[in-house]
Design an enzyme around this catalytic site. Structure first.
Site, PDB file in Angstrom:
ATOM      1  N   TYR A   1      62.199  57.127  46.847  1.00  0.00           N
ATOM      2  CA  TYR A   1      61.698  57.281  45.465  1.00  0.00           C
ATOM      3  C   TYR A   1      60.281  56.716  45.360  1.00  0.00           C
ATOM      4  O   TYR A   1      59.362  57.398  44.891  1.00  0.00           O
ATOM      5  CB  TYR A   1      62.615  56.564  44.461  1.00  0.00           C
ATOM      6  N   HIS A   2      60.102  55.455  45.751  1.00  0.00           N
ATOM      7  CA  HIS A   2      58.774  54.842  45.607  1.00  0.00           C
ATOM      8  C   HIS A   2      57.728  55.638  46.398  1.00  0.00           C
ATOM      9  O   HIS A   2      56.586  55.780  45.972  1.00  0.00           O
ATOM     10  CB  HIS A   2      58.806  53.373  46.058  1.00  0.00           C
TER      11      HIS A   2
ATOM     12  N   LYS B   1      56.168  58.557  44.608  1.00  0.00           N
ATOM     13  CA  LYS B   1      55.077  58.171  43.697  1.00  0.00           C
ATOM     14  C   LYS B   1      53.748  58.046  44.450  1.00  0.00           C
ATOM     15  O   LYS B   1      52.690  58.326  43.902  1.00  0.00           O
ATOM     16  CB  LYS B   1      55.405  56.836  43.032  1.00  0.00           C
TER      17      LYS B   1
ATOM     18  N   THR C   1      54.159  53.620  39.934  1.00  0.00           N
ATOM     19  CA  THR C   1      54.968  52.397  39.989  1.00  0.00           C
ATOM     20  C   THR C   1      54.243  51.311  40.773  1.00  0.00           C
ATOM     21  O   THR C   1      53.508  51.609  41.731  1.00  0.00           O
ATOM     22  CB  THR C   1      56.345  52.691  40.632  1.00  0.00           C
TER      23      THR C   1
END
Ligand code: NAD
Ligand code: USQ
Length: 390
Positions: free
Chosen positions: A178-179, A182, A141
Site C-alpha cells: 500500500y505505502h 503512494k 502518506t
C-alpha cells in the site's frame, strides 16, 4: 470534486468544503463498503448509505452535494464525471488505504497497486485533456519516507555529492505494498507536472485520529466511520476502542514505532488550505500533513491515563509484530508548510481523548472482539488467496 468522498477523510472533507460554500461533488465506487462486507468487519459507528447521508446534509445545511458513483479506474466514467462537473480542484482520497489489506495475499497486493496507481493516472489524464487548469490535491502518506536515520524534509532534500549540489526528491522507503503505491503515485504526478504543466499538491498525511468534525456532528445520520479492526483500524482509534471494551492495548513489538499523527478536524482544514492556495501551473508541491509525532508506547500511555479518568482500567500488551518495520528508531519529520498557510493544529488533548473514548463506550456493543488482534503477516503473505472466513 472529492474522490473517495464516502470514506473516513473524504466524507468529513466534503461536508467541510460544502459548508464553506464550495460546490462539491463526491466521486466514489463504494468499494470500501464492499471490503467491509467481504471481510466481515464493520465501522464502530453506524454509518448510513451515501444516498441517505447526502439527503440529510441537504436538509441540515441547505446544500446539495453532487454524487457520481463509479470507479476512477474506469476512464469513461471519470471522463463523464469530470466533463459534467468541471471541478476547479480534484481532491483524491479514493484509494485502497490499508497496509495490512495490501499484505493479505498476492491478489490484494496487486489490486491495491492497480487501483491506486491506475486511478491516479486516470485522474491525471482527465485533468490534462479536459481541465488543464484544475489543481490536483492528492493524498499521499508520511509512510512514503519510511524511518530514515536523518530528519525528514517536506518532499525534497538538498544534497551535495562529489562537490555538486542539487535539490532532489526525498528518498522513499515505504514498508507495505500500500505505502509503495503512494510512492508510485508521487513519481507519476511529479512527472506529469513537469511534462504537461499540471499543478499538484501531494499531501503526505500522517495517521488520522478522531471521528467528529463540526459538520458530521450536526446529525446522527451524518456520522463518520470509525474503524477499529486490525485491517483498517489505525493505532490511536484502535486503542480508544480497545480501552472502551476492556481489551488490552495491542502494542506491536517493542512499541517504539514513531509516526506523525493528526486530528480529523485538521485533515479537513488542511484540504481547505491546499485548495484555497493552489499550486502554480507546472508546480509539484509536497506538504507533510501531520501535527505531532508519537510512538506507539506514547499513545498507549496517553490512552491508559485518559481511560483511568473515565473509570476504565486500561492494560497494554506487546503482541508479536505482524509487520516488518523498525521498532526503535530516530524520527524527526518537518511539517511547517501547512502551518505557514494558516493551519492552527488541534493538538492531542485530554478533551479529545475523552470524547473519542466516550464515542467508543457509546458504541461498545457493536465491537466484534475477534477483529482486534492482527491476523495479517508481512512475512507470510503468499500467492494463495486468503479467504478470512471462519
Ligand atoms: P477510506 O477507505 O475510509 O476511504 C477511501 C474511499 O475511496 C472509500 O470510500 C472507497 O470506496 C473509495 N475508493 C477506493 N478506490 C476507489 C476507486 N478506484 N474509485 C472510486 N472510489 C474509490 O480511507 P480514508 O481513511 O478516508 O483515506 C483516504 C485517503 O487518505 C487515502 O488515499 C489514504 O491513503 C489517505 N490517508 C489516510 C490516513 C488515515 O489515517 N485514514 C492517513 C494518511 C493518508
Ligand atoms: N500499531 C500497533 N498496534 C496496533 C496498530 C498499529 O502497534 O494495534 C503500529 C504499527 O505497527 C505501525 C504504527 O502503529 O508501526 C501505525 O500503524 P497504523 O495501522 O495506525 O497506520 P499505517 O498502517 O501506517 O496506516 C495508516 C493509514 C494509511 C496511512 C498511514 C499514514 O491506514 O492509509 O497512509 O496511516 S503513515 O503511518 O504516516 O504512513
Amino acid at each position: 470534486m472529492i474522490v473517495g468522498g464516502d470514506g473516513y477523510c473524504g466524507w468529513a472533507s466534503a461536508l467541510h468544503l460544502s459548508k464553506l460554500g464550495y460546490e462539491v461533488a463526491i466521486v466514489d465506487s463504494l468499494v470500501r463498503r464492499l471490503f467491509d462486507e467481504q471481510l466481515g468487519m464493520y465501522t464502530l459507528t453506524p454509518i448510513t448509505s451515501l444516498q441517505k447521508r447526502v439527503k440529510r446534509w441537504k436538509e441540515v445545511s441547505g446544500k446539495q452535494l453532487a454524487v457520481y458513483i463509479g470507479d476512477v479506474c474506469d476512464f469513461e466514467f471519470l471522463e463523464d464525471a469530470v466533463r459534467t462537473f468541471k471541478p476547479e480542484a480534484v481532491v483524491h482520497f479514493g484509494e485502497q488505504r490499508s497496509a495490512p489489506y495490501s499484505m493479505m495475499d498476492r491478489n490484494r497486493a496487486v489490486f491495491t497497486q492497480q487501483n491506486n496507481v491506475i486511478g491516479t493516472m486516470n485522474i491525471m489524464f482527465a485533468i490534462k485533456e479536459f481541465l488543464p487548469e484544475c489543481h490536483l490535491v492528492k493524498l499521499g502518506t508520511m509512510g512514503e519516507y519510511g524511518t530514515p536515520n536523518i530528519d525528514i524534509e517536506e518532499g525534497f532534500i538538498t544534497i551535495t555529492h562529489n562537490g555538486r549540489t542539487d535539490t532532489l526528491p526525498y528518498p522513499k522507503q515505504a514498508s507495505s505494498f500500500y505505502h509503495l503505491s503512494k510512492v508510485h503515485d508521487s513519481h507519476n504526478i511529479a512527472f506529469a507536472c513537469k511534462a504537461w504543466g499540471m499543478r499538484a499538491t501531494d499531501l503526505n498525511q500522517g495517521v488520522v485520529y478522531g471521528v467528529h468534525t463540526d459538520e458530521t456532528s450536526l446529525h446522527e445520520e451524518l456520522i463518520n466511520r470509525l474503524d477499529y479492526d486490525a485491517v483498517f483500524g489505525t493505532a490511536l482509534n484502535r486503542f480508544c476502542v480497545q480501552a472502551a471494551v476492556g481489551h488490552p492495548l495491542t502494542i506491536y513489538g517493542k512499541g517504539g514505532q514513531t509516526r506523525g499523527y493528526l486530528d480529523i478536524r485538521d485533515t479537513v482544514r488542511c484540504i481547505e488550505l491546499a485548495i484555497a492556495n493552489p499550486a502554480k501551473l507546472g508546480e509539484f508541491r509536497v506538504f507533510n500533513q501531520f501535527t505531532e509525532q508519537f510512538s506507539v508506547n506514547d499513545l498507549a500511555k496517553l490512552v491508559t491515563k485518559a481511560g483511568a479518568k473515565l473509570g476504565l482500567e486500561v492494560k497494554a500488551t506487546n503482541v508479536p509484530n505482524p509487520r516488518v518495520e523498525a521498532e526503535e528508531h530516530y524520527y524527526n519529520a518537518k511539517h511547517t508548510r501547512l502551518v505557514e498557510l494558516g493551519l492552527e493544529p488541534h493538538l492531542l488533548s485530554d478533551a479529545l481523548l475523552d470524547s473519542l473514548l466516550n464515542v467508543a463506550v457509546q458504541y461498545a456493543d457493536r465491537v466484534d472482539m475477534d477483529q482486534i488482534l492482527p491476523a495479517v503477516s508481512w512475512k507470510k503473505i503468499s500467492s494463495k488467496p486468503k479467504t478470512v472466513v471462519g
